[in-house]
Design a protein around this motif. Structure first.
Motif, PDB file in Angstrom:
ATOM      1  N   PRO B 321       0.863  -1.247  -0.024  1.00 47.04           N
ATOM      2  CA  PRO B 321      -0.101  -0.077   0.111  1.00 47.04           C
ATOM      3  C   PRO B 321       0.817   1.347   0.039  1.00 47.04           C
ATOM      4  O   PRO B 321       1.851   1.294   0.650  1.00 47.04           O
ATOM      5  CB  PRO B 321      -0.936   0.029   1.222  1.00 47.04           C
ATOM      6  CG  PRO B 321      -0.214  -1.309   2.020  1.00 47.04           C
ATOM      7  CD  PRO B 321       0.439  -1.989   1.009  1.00 47.04           C
ATOM      8  N   SER B 322       0.271   2.142  -0.913  1.00 50.12           N
ATOM      9  CA  SER B 322       1.375   3.436  -1.140  1.00 50.12           C
ATOM     10  C   SER B 322       1.340   4.409   0.222  1.00 50.12           C
ATOM     11  O   SER B 322       2.185   5.300   0.286  1.00 50.12           O
ATOM     12  CB  SER B 322       0.961   4.238  -2.315  1.00 50.12           C
ATOM     13  OG  SER B 322      -0.198   4.594  -2.199  1.00 50.12           O
ATOM     14  N   THR B 334      14.746   8.685   4.591  1.00 50.48           N
ATOM     15  CA  THR B 334      15.340   8.888   3.008  1.00 50.48           C
ATOM     16  C   THR B 334      15.081   7.735   2.289  1.00 50.48           C
ATOM     17  O   THR B 334      14.403   6.716   2.804  1.00 50.48           O
ATOM     18  CB  THR B 334      16.727   8.890   3.492  1.00 50.48           C
ATOM     19  OG1 THR B 334      17.143   7.802   3.929  1.00 50.48           O
ATOM     20  CG2 THR B 334      17.111   9.953   4.418  1.00 50.48           C
ATOM     21  N   PRO B 335      15.251   7.750   0.953  1.00 52.56           N
ATOM     22  CA  PRO B 335      14.811   6.651   0.071  1.00 52.56           C
ATOM     23  C   PRO B 335      15.351   5.343   0.789  1.00 52.56           C
ATOM     24  O   PRO B 335      14.677   4.307   0.410  1.00 52.56           O
ATOM     25  CB  PRO B 335      15.229   7.125  -1.382  1.00 52.56           C
ATOM     26  CG  PRO B 335      15.464   8.654  -1.061  1.00 52.56           C
ATOM     27  CD  PRO B 335      15.611   8.877   0.166  1.00 52.56           C
ATOM     28  N   LEU B 336      16.601   5.388   1.060  1.00 51.21           N
ATOM     29  CA  LEU B 336      17.099   4.320   1.293  1.00 51.21           C
ATOM     30  C   LEU B 336      16.659   3.634   2.707  1.00 51.21           C
ATOM     31  O   LEU B 336      16.467   2.200   2.693  1.00 51.21           O
ATOM     32  CB  LEU B 336      18.691   4.126   1.656  1.00 51.21           C
ATOM     33  CG  LEU B 336      19.804   4.222   0.267  1.00 51.21           C
ATOM     34  CD1 LEU B 336      21.088   4.257   0.712  1.00 51.21           C
ATOM     35  CD2 LEU B 336      19.479   2.919  -0.321  1.00 51.21           C
ATOM     36  N   GLN B 337      16.316   4.566   3.683  1.00 48.21           N
ATOM     37  CA  GLN B 337      15.711   4.036   4.803  1.00 48.21           C
ATOM     38  C   GLN B 337      14.207   3.425   4.607  1.00 48.21           C
ATOM     39  O   GLN B 337      13.828   2.528   5.088  1.00 48.21           O
ATOM     40  CB  GLN B 337      15.513   5.257   5.656  1.00 48.21           C
ATOM     41  CG  GLN B 337      16.713   5.695   6.664  1.00 48.21           C
ATOM     42  CD  GLN B 337      16.691   7.004   7.084  1.00 48.21           C
ATOM     43  OE1 GLN B 337      15.752   7.734   6.764  1.00 48.21           O
ATOM     44  NE2 GLN B 337      17.398   6.955   8.379  1.00 48.21           N
ATOM     45  N   GLN B 338      13.436   4.019   3.437  1.00 52.07           N
ATOM     46  CA  GLN B 338      12.338   3.500   3.051  1.00 52.07           C
ATOM     47  C   GLN B 338      12.518   1.895   2.600  1.00 52.07           C
ATOM     48  O   GLN B 338      11.732   1.341   2.789  1.00 52.07           O
ATOM     49  CB  GLN B 338      11.801   4.467   1.888  1.00 52.07           C
ATOM     50  CG  GLN B 338      11.294   5.832   2.595  1.00 52.07           C
ATOM     51  CD  GLN B 338      10.707   6.650   1.540  1.00 52.07           C
ATOM     52  OE1 GLN B 338      10.235   6.249   0.507  1.00 52.07           O
ATOM     53  NE2 GLN B 338      10.571   8.142   1.773  1.00 52.07           N
ATOM     54  N   PHE B 339      13.450   1.972   1.696  1.00 54.67           N
ATOM     55  CA  PHE B 339      13.853   0.586   1.226  1.00 54.67           C
ATOM     56  C   PHE B 339      14.074  -0.257   2.298  1.00 54.67           C
ATOM     57  O   PHE B 339      13.142  -1.408   2.209  1.00 54.67           O
ATOM     58  CB  PHE B 339      14.876   0.560   0.259  1.00 54.67           C
ATOM     59  CG  PHE B 339      15.379  -0.571  -0.489  1.00 54.67           C
ATOM     60  CD1 PHE B 339      14.697  -1.347  -1.420  1.00 54.67           C
ATOM     61  CD2 PHE B 339      16.578  -1.290   0.012  1.00 54.67           C
ATOM     62  CE1 PHE B 339      14.701  -2.445  -1.833  1.00 54.67           C
ATOM     63  CE2 PHE B 339      16.549  -2.410  -0.275  1.00 54.67           C
ATOM     64  CZ  PHE B 339      16.172  -3.242  -1.237  1.00 54.67           C
ATOM     65  N   TRP B 340      14.857   0.101   3.000  1.00 55.68           N
ATOM     66  CA  TRP B 340      15.365  -1.151   4.060  1.00 55.68           C
ATOM     67  C   TRP B 340      14.180  -1.326   5.018  1.00 55.68           C
ATOM     68  O   TRP B 340      14.004  -2.516   5.487  1.00 55.68           O
ATOM     69  CB  TRP B 340      16.565  -0.499   4.700  1.00 55.68           C
ATOM     70  CG  TRP B 340      17.994  -1.175   4.312  1.00 55.68           C
ATOM     71  CD1 TRP B 340      18.715  -0.279   3.728  1.00 55.68           C
ATOM     72  CD2 TRP B 340      18.423  -2.509   3.984  1.00 55.68           C
ATOM     73  NE1 TRP B 340      19.605  -0.841   3.180  1.00 55.68           N
ATOM     74  CE2 TRP B 340      19.412  -2.368   3.234  1.00 55.68           C
ATOM     75  CE3 TRP B 340      17.730  -3.654   4.668  1.00 55.68           C
ATOM     76  CZ2 TRP B 340      20.235  -3.368   2.906  1.00 55.68           C
ATOM     77  CZ3 TRP B 340      18.448  -4.863   4.009  1.00 55.68           C
ATOM     78  CH2 TRP B 340      19.740  -4.665   3.573  1.00 55.68           C
ATOM     79  N   PHE B 341      13.573  -0.342   5.580  1.00 53.37           N
ATOM     80  CA  PHE B 341      12.736  -0.397   6.689  1.00 53.37           C
ATOM     81  C   PHE B 341      11.213  -0.754   6.030  1.00 53.37           C
ATOM     82  O   PHE B 341      10.188  -0.879   7.197  1.00 53.37           O
ATOM     83  CB  PHE B 341      12.650   0.626   7.565  1.00 53.37           C
ATOM     84  CG  PHE B 341      14.173   0.672   8.182  1.00 53.37           C
ATOM     85  CD1 PHE B 341      14.856  -0.328   8.906  1.00 53.37           C
ATOM     86  CD2 PHE B 341      14.828   1.683   8.025  1.00 53.37           C
ATOM     87  CE1 PHE B 341      15.915  -0.181   9.439  1.00 53.37           C
ATOM     88  CE2 PHE B 341      16.284   1.911   8.476  1.00 53.37           C
ATOM     89  CZ  PHE B 341      16.791   0.713   9.244  1.00 53.37           C
ATOM     90  N   SER B 343      10.278  -1.266   2.547  1.00 52.53           N
ATOM     91  CA  SER B 343      10.009  -2.397   1.517  1.00 52.53           C
ATOM     92  C   SER B 343      10.712  -3.831   1.682  1.00 52.53           C
ATOM     93  O   SER B 343       9.815  -4.775   1.540  1.00 52.53           O
ATOM     94  CB  SER B 343      10.807  -2.025   0.105  1.00 52.53           C
ATOM     95  OG  SER B 343      10.470  -0.676  -0.222  1.00 52.53           O
ATOM     96  N   MET B 344      11.783  -3.726   2.382  1.00 51.44           N
ATOM     97  CA  MET B 344      12.422  -5.194   2.685  1.00 51.44           C
ATOM     98  C   MET B 344      11.352  -6.044   3.483  1.00 51.44           C
ATOM     99  O   MET B 344      11.399  -7.325   2.890  1.00 51.44           O
ATOM    100  CB  MET B 344      13.769  -4.976   3.470  1.00 51.44           C
ATOM    101  CG  MET B 344      14.972  -4.637   2.420  1.00 51.44           C
ATOM    102  SD  MET B 344      14.998  -6.150   0.898  1.00 51.44           S
ATOM    103  CE  MET B 344      16.156  -7.261   1.478  1.00 51.44           C
ATOM    104  N   PRO B 345      11.028  -5.572   4.616  1.00 57.61           N
ATOM    105  CA  PRO B 345      10.253  -6.807   5.281  1.00 57.61           C
ATOM    106  C   PRO B 345       8.972  -7.158   4.416  1.00 57.61           C
ATOM    107  O   PRO B 345       8.537  -8.352   4.639  1.00 57.61           O
ATOM    108  CB  PRO B 345       9.236  -5.570   6.283  1.00 57.61           C
ATOM    109  CG  PRO B 345      10.424  -4.727   6.321  1.00 57.61           C
ATOM    110  CD  PRO B 345      11.013  -4.254   5.230  1.00 57.61           C
ATOM    111  N   PHE B 346       8.583  -6.336   3.428  1.00 56.10           N
ATOM    112  CA  PHE B 346       7.285  -6.818   2.831  1.00 56.10           C
ATOM    113  C   PHE B 346       7.663  -7.927   1.615  1.00 56.10           C
ATOM    114  O   PHE B 346       7.341  -8.817   1.136  1.00 56.10           O
ATOM    115  CB  PHE B 346       6.742  -5.632   1.836  1.00 56.10           C
ATOM    116  CG  PHE B 346       5.638  -4.891   2.721  1.00 56.10           C
ATOM    117  CD1 PHE B 346       4.368  -5.594   2.463  1.00 56.10           C
ATOM    118  CD2 PHE B 346       5.751  -3.776   3.329  1.00 56.10           C
ATOM    119  CE1 PHE B 346       3.409  -4.885   3.375  1.00 56.10           C
ATOM    120  CE2 PHE B 346       4.588  -3.177   4.267  1.00 56.10           C
ATOM    121  CZ  PHE B 346       3.456  -3.799   3.894  1.00 56.10           C
ATOM    122  N   ILE B 347       9.127  -7.600   1.395  1.00 51.39           N
ATOM    123  CA  ILE B 347       9.487  -8.517   0.054  1.00 51.39           C
ATOM    124  C   ILE B 347      10.325  -9.811   0.647  1.00 51.39           C
ATOM    125  O   ILE B 347      10.628 -10.692  -0.020  1.00 51.39           O
ATOM    126  CB  ILE B 347      10.151  -7.905  -1.083  1.00 51.39           C
ATOM    127  CG1 ILE B 347      11.406  -7.018  -0.629  1.00 51.39           C
ATOM    128  CG2 ILE B 347       9.412  -7.179  -1.962  1.00 51.39           C
ATOM    129  CD1 ILE B 347      12.351  -6.356  -1.793  1.00 51.39           C
TER     130      ILE B 347
END
Lengths: 409, 427
Positions: B321-322, B334-341, B343-347
């Motif tokens: 969900p966006s 930040t973008p990297l934080q968004q990715f790590w915290f 996106s990563m748990p979701f994927i």
């Protein structure tokens, strides 16, 4: 202060990376399309890119027509100057106009790429958010172009090699230009020879026959089975729906020796019928799994209504379930077709008779020192085109089916 | 109420029967082509079977005529040559029978033979035949008055053969020689090492590259669906086509990559990418040996299978969900934080599933390496070794034994993985 978070550092990096990148790409394209022996000059392009990056950020170049025009011309001028007036070939092998056009292309592409990366960067230290965004943008663009190139390169080489002759390949491997002078029949000589001398018409027929039969058998077997698993109550149902995919993980190489032994003794080995038994057996479990998921999503009120109206279960499958699951059938059919068409191991092990060869089997036999390389590549193109066309046509179905159902190695 | 229960019971029974009926064809096919061979593979692995044993020993009888039959009372010798086709196994209670044409009189009969059916069926008992045994049986016949025919009429009837042969596949001779042979071979542990190396790096590489591709394709840009289709090409195209185009691309003499490397002075001599076992690489003063051919087949594996990982990871990311990203944005992530915290748990779940599946499939992969290097130059994996043993050295038993090793290793891996893998709790 972290230097990598500074706007100026970022601008120099973006400018040099993108300019160097386009210099390499454009030079490579020049080399393989003309065959000229020119070298890649990365040094001058890095210098020019870095300088332009610095200028763009210090003068706060805007993304408007006049700035773009100024930027591109300055870039071209710097590239020309730093490479000592020979942007591509120090030895002057290229005609002037090609050098000039290439120079302009490098300048324009580099300028647009790095200025679009630089859009909200100022020549001071940036905060972490902005600089991370900047680096992601920079590597996003580079990554995208690199991904596209590494995916296309082998296919490009495949097509171009199939249009060359053995002598010219050995004489200058870098020359992948198309020679149109000799006419179409010379250009497509490999393809014509494959069809006239190597029976490729027959191979295409065999491959189509096996693939279409596999699709039909798979659908015929898996649709009723999937309906049973999705809609009917019987002992062992949960076990079955859970374990059907495990069959898919059994490696073909384990099956090949027993099947070879048994099929040899039954006389099924060197025959297309044998393949038409093996391929569906490997595809039915996935098909069943995908259909079962789809059927389970259909409201069971429909089945009940059908039963009320006096339809038998068979009629319900034919008149209700099948018409409603056309998209699923399309994606499974396409997927199974591709597996059967691309299959190599069993075709290679089982078929000895040249009249029964499928395309995969036939192309392997082209991989010898007696057959010129362009024939091998022409064969590869012939095998690839049907699947790629089908794939492009039905991509949406396939992607949806793949991601909702299963995956195949 | 009892009758209603009974009727429901009858309905349920009918439904059950129908379900089994619908699943029966699938079950039969999958059983005979997948499950039965799986078991048969264990059987073959403990038997001394070679490729030539697949042609079962058989009796060969050839008929030959000497003399002429143009006039009445002409004498003709019929010679039957027989042999055991096998060089290894005997035939027991072998016999053949042949029908003689009408109007023929047998003047001399071999003691092994007898005439039945009004003297027109000749039956000869050959007894037990040793491996390679061969022999002849001669009889003499004369044409009676009413015979009208030529020599061809004798050949018109083929001798009918009867024998019991020994079939190694169905016998109860067992041996552990196959396993002791493969485990004692010095090469086996190298092959195992190469297999594991190939599988681990091929799988991890495909997942990581797929993750990058998914990150890139997540953002929308003009022509995105076109590029997405393009990125799936390596996975969709026939393995035979892409493997050979890589071979051509990296060919030491007519390949474009080598020509490029020489042109740009990176190397002086062409590099045989798929044929050289190892190469010394100088990297900022450190020099180390790189297993070149193996690295190349791993790169091919990554190139060919990253699209699959990419497709699944992208599908998973697009289902996140966006609004959680919007919330994170407001909080200043930040973008990297968004990715790590985020996106990563979701994927993580889909990554784990993909790792399991890709690991198993890469471990099972045969086509790619076989087509690229033929298993030479230090790229022989267990699967290529199955082929080598069974079909190149013609020792089916040893090939099956290697296949058993593959199966057992996969089983162990799957059990370990299922116990320790992160669970996909989001699905």
């Amino acid at each position: 202060m972290k230097i990598w978070m500074h706007g100026i550092f970022g601008a120099i990096l973006a400018g040099s990376l993108w300019t160097c990148f386009w210099q390499i790409i454009v030079t490579t394209i020049l080399v393989i399309s003309t065959g000229a022996a020119i070298s890649i000059q990365t040094g001058p392009s890095v210098l020019a890119g870095a300088t332009l990056g610095l200028i763009a950020i210090l003068l706060r170049a805007k993304r408007c027509m006049s700035h773009h025009f100024l930027g591109c011309t300055t870039m071209a001028a710097f590239l020309w100057a730093f490479s000592l007036a020979t942007p591509f070939d120090p030895s002057g092998l290229l005609p002037d106009w090609q050098s000039w056009v290439s120079l302009l292309i490098v300048a324009v592409l580099s300028w647009f790429c790095f200025t679009s990366v630089l859009k909200n960067i100022s020549p001071t230290v940036q905060n972490r958010y902005v600089s991370e965004q900047f680096y992601l943008r920079l590597f996003w663009g580079l990554g995208l172009v690199i991904f596209i190139l590494i995916v296309i390169a082998p296919f490009y080489v495949m097509v171009m090699t199939s249009l060359k002759s053995q002598q010219s390949l050995l004489a200058n491997p870098l020359d992948l230009s198309i020679n149109m002078d000799a006419g179409v029949t010379v250009l497509f000589r490999s393809y014509i020879e494959l069809f006239t001398e190597y029976n490729f018409g027959l191979l295409l027929m065999n491959s189509s026959l096996v693939s279409v039969s596999t699709v039909l058998i798979t659908l015929l077997f898996s649709i009723p089975g999937a309906y049973a698993v999705a809609k009917l109550q019987f002992p062992g149902r949960n076990l079955l729906s859970g374990s059907v995919l495990l069959i898919y993980l059994i490696p073909a190489i384990i099956l090949v020796i027993p099947l070879y032994a048994v099929f040899s003794q039954l006389g099924l080995r060197n025959s297309l019928i044998g393949l038409c038994m093996v391929y569906p057996a490997t595809t039915i479990p996935v098909a069943l799994y995908m259909f079962q998921g789809y059927f389970a999503g259909l409201p069971s009120e429909l089945d009940d209504a059908g039963l009320m109206d006096g339809l038998t279960r068979w009629q319900i499958i034919l008149k209700i379930a099948v018409p409603l699951s056309k998209p699923a059938i399309a994606s499974v059919a396409l997927y199974v077709f591709m597996i059967a068409w691309n299959e190599f191991l069993f075709a290679f092990m089982f078929l000895d008779d040249i009249k029964l060869f499928t395309l995969s089997r036939g192309i392997v036999s082209l991989n010898s020192s007696e057959v010129p390389r362009e024939h091998l590549m022409a064969g590869a193109v012939i095998a690839t085109i049907p699947v790629l066309l089908l794939f492009l046509w039905f991509e949406k179905f396939l992607v949806a089916g793949l991601t909702s159902g299963s995956v195949k190695g | 109420m009892g009758s209603v229960d009974k009727r429901q019971g009858a309905l349920a029974r009918r439904e059950k029967r129908l379900a089994y009926l619908l699943l029966l064809p699938t079950f039969l096919l999958v059983f005979s082509i997948v499950l039965f061979p799986l078991i048969a593979n264990f059987w073959i692995s403990v038997k001394p079977v070679t490729l030539s044993d697949l042609r079962p020993p058989t009796l060969v009888v050839k008929e030959r005529l000497r003399g002429n039959l143009t006039n009445a009372s002409d004498n003709v010798k019929i010679e039957y040559r027989f042999r055991n086709s096998s060089v290894k196994y005997p035939l027991s209670s072998a016999s053949f029978s042949d029908s003689l044409p009408l109007g023929i009189e047998v003047t001399r009969l071999d003691p092994a033979c007898s005439l039945t059916g009004d003297g027109i069926i000749l039956r000869c008992d050959l007894g037990d035949l040793e491996p390679k045994a061969r022999g002849k049986i001669r009889i003499e016949v004369a044409s009676a008055d009413n015979f009208s025919g030529s020599k061809e009429i004798f050949r018109a009837s083929e001798p009918q053969l009867e024998f019991t042969s020994y079939n190694i596949l169905t016998s109860f001779d067992f041996t552990f020689a196959n396993f002791s042979k493969i485990f004692s071979a010095a090469e086996f542990w190298d092959v195992l090492k190469v297999s594991i190396y190939y599988t681990v790096f091929g799988t991890a590489g495909a997942l990581i590259v797929g993750l990058f591709a998914a990150q890139i394709m997540k953002r929308s840009f003009p022509g995105r669906s076109l590029v997405r289709g393009l990125l799936l090409f390596p996975y969709v195209a026939p393995v035979i086509a892409v493997a050979f185009s890589w071979v051509v691309l990296f060919d030491p003499f007519s390949g474009i990559v080598n020509a490029m490397l020489i042109q740009t002075n990176i190397t002086d001599n062409p590099i045989n990418f798929f044929g050289q076992r190892s190469i010394v690489v100088d990297f900022f003063g450190f020099s180390f040996g790189l297993p070149l051919a193996l690295t190349m087949v791993i790169i091919f594996e990554i190139w060919r299978y990253f699209p699959l990982a990419f497709l699944f990871i992208l599908a998973r990311m697009q289902s996140i969900p966006s609004d959680i990203y919007e919330a994170a944005e407001i909080d200043g992530a930040t973008p990297l934080q968004q990715f790590w915290f985020l996106s990563m748990p979701f994927i993580a779940g889909i990554l784990a599933i993909l790792f399991l599946l890709r690991f198993i499939w890469t471990f099972n992969k045969f086509d790619d390496i076989f087509l690229l290097t033929g298993g030479n130059a230090g790229t022989r994996t267990l699967t290529v070794s199955v082929y080598e043993q069974a079909f190149a050295i013609s020792n089916l038993g040893a090939g099956a034994a290697v296949a058993v090793v593959i199966f057992v290793l996969l089983l162990i891996f799957a059990i370990i993985f299922i116990r320790f893998a992160p669970k996909d709790t989001t699905q």
